[in-house]
Design a protein around this motif. Structure first.
Motif, mmCIF file in Angstrom:
data_model
loop_
_atom_site.group_PDB
_atom_site.id
_atom_site.type_symbol
_atom_site.label_atom_id
_atom_site.label_comp_id
_atom_site.label_asym_id
_atom_site.label_seq_id
_atom_site.Cartn_x
_atom_site.Cartn_y
_atom_site.Cartn_z
ATOM 1 N N TYR A 4 26.369 35.365 44.462
ATOM 2 C CA TYR A 4 26.567 35.382 43.021
ATOM 3 C C TYR A 4 26.169 36.747 42.459
ATOM 4 N N VAL A 51 19.676 29.140 40.840
ATOM 5 C CA VAL A 51 21.048 29.461 40.441
ATOM 6 C C VAL A 51 21.760 28.145 40.159
ATOM 7 N N GLY A 93 25.434 31.123 49.399
ATOM 8 C CA GLY A 93 26.105 31.237 48.105
ATOM 9 C C GLY A 93 25.882 32.642 47.566
ATOM 10 N N ARG A 101 25.514 21.979 40.478
ATOM 11 C CA ARG A 101 25.802 22.735 41.701
ATOM 12 C C ARG A 101 24.972 24.001 41.678
ATOM 13 N N GLY A 102 24.401 24.325 42.831
ATOM 14 C CA GLY A 102 23.614 25.554 42.893
ATOM 15 C C GLY A 102 22.537 25.474 43.942
ATOM 16 N N ASN A 129 31.584 34.445 35.677
ATOM 17 C CA ASN A 129 32.221 33.658 36.735
ATOM 18 C C ASN A 129 33.720 33.640 36.494
ATOM 19 N N ASP A 184 30.042 30.582 32.935
ATOM 20 C CA ASP A 184 29.084 31.506 33.546
ATOM 21 C C ASP A 184 28.036 30.748 34.364
ATOM 22 N N HIS A 185 27.524 31.452 35.391
ATOM 23 C CA HIS A 185 26.431 30.900 36.190
ATOM 24 C C HIS A 185 25.104 31.191 35.494
ATOM 25 N N THR A 233 19.899 22.981 48.302
ATOM 26 C CA THR A 233 21.261 23.297 47.888
ATOM 27 C C THR A 233 21.903 22.039 47.321
ATOM 28 N N ARG A 265 24.197 26.747 49.739
ATOM 29 C CA ARG A 265 24.232 27.744 48.665
ATOM 30 C C ARG A 265 22.951 28.563 48.583
ATOM 31 N N GLU A 297 25.432 26.887 39.185
ATOM 32 C CA GLU A 297 26.829 27.275 39.009
ATOM 33 C C GLU A 297 27.393 26.678 37.716
ATOM 34 N N ALA A 298 28.067 27.525 36.949
ATOM 35 C CA ALA A 298 28.662 27.109 35.673
ATOM 36 C C ALA A 298 27.616 26.513 34.737
#
Length: 582
Positions: A316, A549, A314, A260-261, A524, A529-530, A278, A310, A551-552
């Motif tokens: 962040y 980026v 998105g 994801r990102g 996060n 963490d991203h 995205t 995103r 995510e996680a």
């Protein structure tokens, strides 16, 4: 006797007067209707035998920078009929039989229900079945049992060959809603028209849509066509060429598979968007052809949020990618020089609070370039406090932090530049030095979008100009010169090159192109963490910037950096091989 004769004569005179009055009224009426209002009633008479059929235009196509199709039209056919003909149940039965004979499953009850649902005037045609191919249509018309009461109407349907790969960019079209009809901007819209709902389709609706045509036909008493009287063809919409590179977009998709990102790539000199990906995404083709309320609700409620772009919406914490801005602000405000050093022992004490470096054993004594290379938190804690939050937010605003970039698709969010005034207004608290400490390493209240990160690093790469990202190749905006010292930019650039040559971002430089950039690992609150990395290439003569980026993703150095590096290598190599589009 004479009295009787006189009464009869009197009555005859009265009848003569009455008849004269009636005749006079008829003459006046004929004059009124046939002379004074002749044109009006000629039009009404024509309206009883004429029907005007509105012909929807074909939308303009959308292509990538190399001419690859992103949104095109295909010709399909609808079978139409008149409601009065279906009052006889036999027609519904025969229609169902002929359709099923040719592999189109349609029950008589479904046909009857469709007619009733669309009925509002006996002479207005209704749609019996939609989206037939040319082959299906030819087979039906060639069948001698095909009902003469039915007739085909060609229509255009929108398809997106790249589907989910570019759904956030192209957007999709769908039937205009009742609410949109009431508030729709320029254009001749009616119910049933297709309009852009998101992305490029929405932003450039007026250009892509074209102009509807009109066909005037003569009909009989039941509204059936007799002959064509007049015809004005629809005007096709204008084609659009985007700056997007479909090959690079596909590469970003492959590299982000299962993640994801977002991945954003810009031309550092112009702001042209080459990648705007995205993950996860969605297939926009079903939305253009129509989905059920249940399917739409399922898409909106998907926990992976595939319809959220995103790349532009998105938000962040920029984490350590923000350190380059802190360094530039400190140099420009005269708070540090290239020779300024701070000692990192792994921890920094501020009052009763201890702020730690990611490297628990510390980095020792470092100057700015070394602090960027090693992403030392302690160095930037102290520099951030020295610069102060007001100067940091001033420079953040200058480089577009917390500001809409102005990209030409809807849905962009601004993020949050935060700062003293923001905290007092929103959190109802004063700003503390501890807030500045977190801010200095891109944490705390600070939030940015991937496209903001790409634009911010374009400033470091292009010599201090703030670009406006754009997708339509005709929508370029002249970059804004921020009047930043070239010597300070060079110091930051040297540090960002060291990040990739021998620092935390070395994995970005393993794809046959020199890269300068910065890693980031953002806290996060909802899980791991991203992972972030923003870089540009070639390092000595930058042309492209790529922000990633995940995510996680946990670690920018190991997860985001190689994605950015591979996309940059592809773009640089592609540029060297590209042939200008004619």
């Amino acid at each position: 006797m004479s009295n009787v004769r006189g009464d009869i004569d009197k009555r005859l005179r009265i009848w003569r007067v009455v008849m004269l009055c009636v005749m006079g009224g008829l003459v006046i009426a004929l004059y009124f209707f046939q002379i004074i209002h002749a044109d009006t009633y000629v039009k009404l008479a024509a309206g009883n035998r004429l029907r005007f059929i509105r012909l929807a235009p074909s939308r303009g196509n959308i292509f990538d920078r190399n001419g690859a199709p992103l949104a095109i039209n295909i010709r399909t056919f609808d079978i139409m009929g008149y409601p009065l003909d279906f009052e006889n149940e036999d027609l519904a039965m025969r229609t169902s039989a002929i359709f099923r004979k040719h592999g189109i499953p349609l029950l008589p009850e479904e046909i009857t229900a469709a007619v009733k649902r669309q009925y509002w005037a006996p002479y207005r045609v209704v749609r019996i079945v939609s989206n037939l191919t040319l082959t299906q249509m030819a087979e039906l018309l060639a069948d001698p049992e095909f009902p003469s009461q039915l007739f085909p109407v060609p229509v255009w349907r929108r398809i997106y060959p790249s589907g989910a790969l570019t759904a956030n960019v192209t957007g999709y079209v769908s039937e205009i809603s009742e609410e949109e009809l009431h508030v729709k901007r320029e254009g001749d819209y009616v119910g049933g028209d297709l309009v852009g709902k998101s992305g490029i389709e929405y932003t450039y609706e007026n250009i892509l849509r074209g102009s509807p045509g009109v066909e005037a036909i003569e009909v009989d008493a039941r509204g059936r066509r007799i002959q064509e009287i007049d015809f004005r063809p629809p005007q096709k919409g204008e084609n659009l060429y985007l700056t997007l590179d479909l090959g690079a977009q596909r590469l970003a998709s492959d590299l982000m598979k299962g993640l994801r990102g977002a991945v954003v790539a810009l031309d550092v000199h112009t702001g042209a968007v080459l990648v705007l990906y995205t993950a996860p995404s969605y297939d926009n083709n079903p939305l253009a052809w129509g989905v059920s309320a249940r399917e739409w609700k399922s898409l909106l409620n998907d926990p992976e949020r595939p319809m959220m772009d995103r790349s532009i919406a998105g938000v962040y914490p920029p984490a350590s990618t923000f350190k380059s801005l802190v360094a530039l602000a400190a140099l420009s405000e005269g708070e540090i020089t290239a020779k300024t050093t701070y000692f990192c022992g792994g921890a920094f004490q501020l009052g009763r609070r201890t702020f730690r470096c990611w490297k628990r054993t510390g980095h020792g004594t470092l100057n700015m370039k070394e602090a960027l290379k090693n992403s030392c938190d302690i160095f930037f804690y102290q520099v951030g406090i020295k610069v102060g939050i007001d100067n940091l937010t001033k420079w953040g605003q200058k480089l577009g932090v917390g500001e809409l970039t102005g990209i030409d698709i809807p849905g962009e969010l601004s993020g949050n530049r935060a700062g003293r005034e923001w905290k007092e207004a929103v959190v109802k608290e004063s700003w503390y030095k501890g807030d500045t400490v977190n801010y200095s390493i891109g944490q705390g209240y600070l939030l940015m979008t991937p496209i903001q990160l790409a634009r911010m690093y374009a400033v470091f790469a292009n010599g201090g100009k703030l670009v406006t990202p754009y997708l339509n190749e005709k929508s370029a905006v002249v970059p804004k010169d921020l009047q930043i010292s070239s010597s300070y930019l060079k110091l930051v650039n040297d540090g960002l090159q060291d990040v990739v040559k021998r620092g935390t971002g070395w994995r970005a430089g393993t794809f046959s192109v020199s890269v300068a950039g910065k890693t980031g690992t953002a806290q996060n609150a909802h899980g791991a963490d991203h992972a972030l990395f923003v870089g540009y290439a070639p390092a000595d003569k930058p042309q492209y910037v790529v922000a990633v980026v995940v995510e996680a993703g946990e670690h920018g150095s190991s997860v985001a950096a190689p994605i950015s590096g591979e996309v940059l290598a592809y773009l640089v190599e592609r540029q060297s091989q590209s042939i200008p589009r004619q």
